[in-house]
Design a protein around this motif. Sequence first.
Motif, short mmCIF file in Angstrom:
data_model
loop_
_atom_site.label_atom_id
_atom_site.label_comp_id
_atom_site.label_asym_id
_atom_site.label_seq_id
_atom_site.Cartn_x
_atom_site.Cartn_y
_atom_site.Cartn_z
N UNK A 63 72.62 18.35 24.58
CA UNK A 63 72.87 17.46 25.72
C UNK A 63 74.15 17.78 26.48
N UNK A 64 74.94 18.73 25.97
CA UNK A 64 76.17 19.12 26.67
C UNK A 64 75.86 19.84 27.98
N UNK A 65 76.75 19.71 28.93
CA UNK A 65 76.66 20.53 30.14
C UNK A 65 76.90 21.98 29.72
N UNK A 66 76.28 22.91 30.42
CA UNK A 66 76.38 24.31 30.05
C UNK A 66 77.82 24.80 30.02
N UNK A 67 78.64 24.38 30.96
CA UNK A 67 80.05 24.78 30.99
C UNK A 67 80.76 24.40 29.69
#
Length: 102
Positions: free
Chosen positions: A80-84
């Motif tokens: 669920x983390x943003x890719x960055x």
Amino acid sequence: MTSLIEKKTPAWLNLSDEGVTVTLRYPTELNSVKTDKITLRAPTVRDVRTAQATFGNDAEKREMQLFASLAEVGVTDLEDLKLLDYQRIQDGYFRLVNEDEL
């Protein structure tokens, strides 16, 4: 003469002998707690072997499981983390296990 390429430790990364703490750009929920940091402990040989035995040749799943284990969070939390932010975790991990000066 100074080296043309000097790689400094980014402000969002705190590296120690025990592990690495990454400040996330986008706060997220990890283990149902909203946070802007994630800490990965230094891996053991057992950690790496367990991930390898579980996922074999699937490098993506192997890495995801290893990072989840080191951070003591669920794989779905990492997904669920943003890719960055995931890339920051990858960078932190590889600095943690690399003995060379950066």
